[in-house]
Design a protein around this motif. Sequence first.
Motif, PDB file in Angstrom:
ATOM      1  N   ILE B 289      -8.213   1.012   2.869  1.00 49.26           N
ATOM      2  CA  ILE B 289      -7.550   2.310   3.083  1.00 49.26           C
ATOM      3  C   ILE B 289      -6.604   2.562   1.913  1.00 49.26           C
ATOM      4  N   ASP B 290      -6.650   3.780   1.389  1.00 52.30           N
ATOM      5  CA  ASP B 290      -5.666   4.231   0.403  1.00 52.30           C
ATOM      6  C   ASP B 290      -4.626   5.092   1.116  1.00 52.30           C
ATOM      7  N   ILE B 291      -3.351   4.805   0.881  1.00 50.60           N
ATOM      8  CA  ILE B 291      -2.274   5.628   1.468  1.00 50.60           C
ATOM      9  C   ILE B 291      -1.501   6.275   0.330  1.00 50.60           C
ATOM     10  N   ASP B 292      -1.203   7.563   0.477  1.00 53.77           N
ATOM     11  CA  ASP B 292      -0.375   8.252  -0.516  1.00 53.77           C
ATOM     12  C   ASP B 292       0.995   8.551   0.102  1.00 53.77           C
ATOM     13  N   VAL B 342      -2.289  14.504   6.593  1.00 57.18           N
ATOM     14  CA  VAL B 342      -3.275  13.569   6.052  1.00 57.18           C
ATOM     15  C   VAL B 342      -2.552  12.747   5.002  1.00 57.18           C
ATOM     16  N   ILE B 343      -2.495  11.426   5.177  1.00 56.68           N
ATOM     17  CA  ILE B 343      -1.743  10.601   4.221  1.00 56.68           C
ATOM     18  C   ILE B 343      -2.637   9.610   3.495  1.00 56.68           C
ATOM     19  N   GLY B 344      -3.944   9.661   3.752  1.00 58.35           N
ATOM     20  CA  GLY B 344      -4.793   8.715   3.046  1.00 58.35           C
ATOM     21  C   GLY B 344      -6.225   8.834   3.491  1.00 58.35           C
ATOM     22  N   ILE B 352      -5.825  -2.605   0.705  1.00 55.32           N
ATOM     23  CA  ILE B 352      -4.869  -1.541   1.002  1.00 55.32           C
ATOM     24  C   ILE B 352      -4.243  -1.151  -0.328  1.00 55.32           C
ATOM     25  N   ARG B 353      -4.426   0.098  -0.707  1.00 56.78           N
ATOM     26  CA  ARG B 353      -3.805   0.586  -1.936  1.00 56.78           C
ATOM     27  C   ARG B 353      -2.743   1.608  -1.554  1.00 56.78           C
ATOM     28  N   VAL B 354      -1.543   1.391  -2.023  1.00 55.84           N
ATOM     29  CA  VAL B 354      -0.442   2.315  -1.735  1.00 55.84           C
ATOM     30  C   VAL B 354      -0.142   3.106  -3.000  1.00 55.84           C
ATOM     31  N   LEU B 361       1.253   1.851  -6.395  1.00 55.71           N
ATOM     32  CA  LEU B 361       2.435   1.034  -6.096  1.00 55.71           C
ATOM     33  C   LEU B 361       2.073  -0.341  -5.556  1.00 55.71           C
ATOM     34  N   ALA B 362       0.953  -0.444  -4.903  1.00 58.20           N
ATOM     35  CA  ALA B 362       0.540  -1.729  -4.331  1.00 58.20           C
ATOM     36  C   ALA B 362      -0.966  -1.737  -4.184  1.00 58.20           C
TER      37      ALA B 362
END
Lengths: 218, 717
Positions: B289-292, B342-344, B352-354, B361-362
């Motif tokens: 999951i990618d989260i922005d 929608v955040i990702g 997990i990519r932040v 960032l991560a």
Amino acid sequence: MKFGVITFPGSCDDLDAQLAVARVGTAVPLWHADHDLQGVDAVIIPGGFSYGDYLRPGAVARFAPIMTEVIEFAHAGGHVMGICNGFQVLCEARLLPGALLTNTSLRFVCRQVSLELVNPDTAFTREAPARLSIPVKHTTGRYYAPEPDLDRLEANRQVVLRYAPGENPNGSARDIAGVINEAGNVFGLMPHPEHAVDALTGSTDGLGLFASLRGCGL
Amino acid sequence: MKVAVSALHAAARELGLTDAETDLIVELLGREPNTVELAMLSVLWSEHCSYKHSKPLLQTLPTHGPRLLMGPGENAGAVDVGDGWTVAFKIESHNHPSAVEPFEGAATGVGGILRDIFAVGARPIAVLDSLRFGEPGSERTRYLLDRVVAGIGHYGNSIGVPTVGGEVYFEGPYEHNCLVNAMCIGLARADRMIRSAAAGPGNLLVLFGSSTGRDGIGGASVLASAEFGEGDEGKRPTVQIGDPFAEKKLMEVSLELLERDLLVALQDLGAAGLTSSVPEMASKGGVGIDIDLAKVPLREADMRPQEIMVSESQERMVAIVEPPKLERVLAVCAHWEVAASVIGEVTQTGCIRVLSGEELLADLPLDVLVDGCPIYELTAAKPSQPLYSSPPRQLDSTDPNSILLALLASPNIADRRYLYEQYDSIVQSRTVRRPASADAAVLVLPNGRAIATATDCNGRRVAADPYRGTLESVLECAANLACVGAEPLGLTNNLNFGNPEKPHIAWQLTESVRALGDACRAMEIPVVGGNVSLYNESAEGPIYPTPVIGLVGELLSEPSRAACIAFAHEGDAVAVVGAFEPSLAASELAKLRGEPLPDELPEVDVGAACVALAMVRAAVRTGAVHSAHDIAEGGFAVALAECCLAAGLGATVETELSETKLFGEGPGGFIVSGPADQIPGRIVGTVGGERLRIAAAIDIPLDRLGEAHSALAALFD
């Protein structure tokens, strides 16, 4: 007989009220943001914590879009029953006299209480028993009005329900549990008759308060 | 290089990671984690999220049964209750937050367990609370009790979910570390339940509910993973703040989204917020999951990325949504005036990519973040000397009348109405047996059937003998269900213990879990899920080991037949059911006399106890008995007095009974009443009059018993 039951965000006993009125008529869910009573014959404002009640119970709900219609309906003679939070909303809306203050215990209280029917000659009480066992559950249920107003309410037979001697759970003035407006079409009470419609879950003493309204459409 | 590594170790230690764990992280990643990554790893590798000290033990518990629909690993377990209906339930602790800020700690404990239940698609229909405090003589205990009860009421009452049961005990070892466990039961159509596994690359991650703030940063996860020490006042900002109105809307939105079949997966944000929930969803689904973070609605503008990631702001959920359904999802949220963003999105990366906009960032592989945490085998050793000091001596008398009155007034036995009357126990119109009217709460379901539920655990007895004490707790809970005619369908447990890295605590935990498994196997009850709360210690020592048991069972008869505690009719016979062989070891009377905890409890005959359970259950289901009550704290005499007080009816027992028979405790005994030719067990007396008489030993008028029993009233003046 169509009973409208309002749901505000934060209403808790709306489904219970729908179940209760469905035993004597048809339940019609009404949404707080609508300006439409959908042609119902009577309106129930249920218990709960409308909009969270973080300001003062009923103080925000009184301004809900649907309340414009409820107030108009009441002024036209329509029958409106406010239970617990609904009673608080009706007082805030000035459809009923007096106010509900914090219980003298300063705590929430949930308890089965005995009530005396003071005025059986109203549209809400003609089929109710003389003594009722109905639960209360609230933090803000202490009925208050200035002494002269209380005298007038009693003289007008507007005090409809009283906690039986020794049963007052909240410090209400003169043990008042429910009052009606002068015109006799708006009724508020702190106890929950919708939680007294089935022997399995308590008593059936509350059913008469809903049954009394049959035939009361505008 | 060496300097850099020690700076990392220092930062990692601050976050609760050991140097060995930090080295393992570097090894697994092949590089050092950055600040955001380290914050995320520290949370997911905490005991609270990883169960690193308890997992091997928990894996020994039986988790299968014919009625089980959802087992451990989901937000809640669930069992089949017939006609397409299912009941989901789980218990969880909020001990450390409640000890720091009791009102909000307890309130958000209720909020958290409610979210676990509607996260699986079930409407919460009941809450039970299992509370432990120090002795009420202490000012701190009275403060905690008052605020915990108010906090539970505030949240449960406001959201319209009845609080139907639970228990409370007062014991010295909880003085500095109170326990607040909340159990929630939910109702769902089996075909509307949902799991938390993310799926479908390209699907959207939608965050809905309250905005994200700095409240509760490191709250549950950090507070729950270390012992109490000096300066805990300063931890108050780490306690979450609850908003039941926001949760009420969140609940309605979640259930409506599922009713309309708009979600792929659903997960609540609990301890460690996005950091724990999003990786768990991705890990279960075998996706990434990618989260922005730039898209997360914030309460405060200048929050750092790691703060956003670990914020424990309450009343938030995340869902996986197929893009074509997004518009309808947002419309349902708008109807309830709940914010949604929608955040990702779901990816195939296994990571997990932040991100914050374009900035990465991560980037953490799930096999490190979720699965990389080492699992520790506990080193268990029975303590060579007593762990707990003797309680203060409060009772000298040997007169049975004085003893009975002292027991009825003791905080662990006295009337609980001053607590439970502060909870709405009837909203939703399902409550057939309200608090204290019967041994278990009874709720009627839409199909006309009924379920029963109770929680139990006598920590003092578990402290005396972790194995037998835990067996007794499961039997006691099942006994409560039997009294309303119910047979258990599933069990949830909350293992509240001290620091498991200490061998004597590891021994308590190991023995207790062994008993839990044995009891469940003997009674054929699956464990559907649960929670572990470790590190419940202060400078004064560990709490009593407290494996709280929560059971849900079914009645299989007319719900109205669920027996009450109260005697029903003058002239009914009173009988004792079960091979009840009480002892004074670790009893309430032994506590009042200031006796030290014994080394062990008498052996428990689980087979005989199960026979008694079946007898009582059958008698209640056929309507043969007019009342049923299990014999617990305070023994036979106290149980008998409770049956009398609930009814306002006296009773007379002719048999001479020794002090042990009168006040001793042990599993497997019940008091029933009814027609002499119908009821099971050995008839010992008769219902009637206005006094309780037991041969020559006891003769007390009911009002005197009632006065003693109302001792807790003074705590709530």
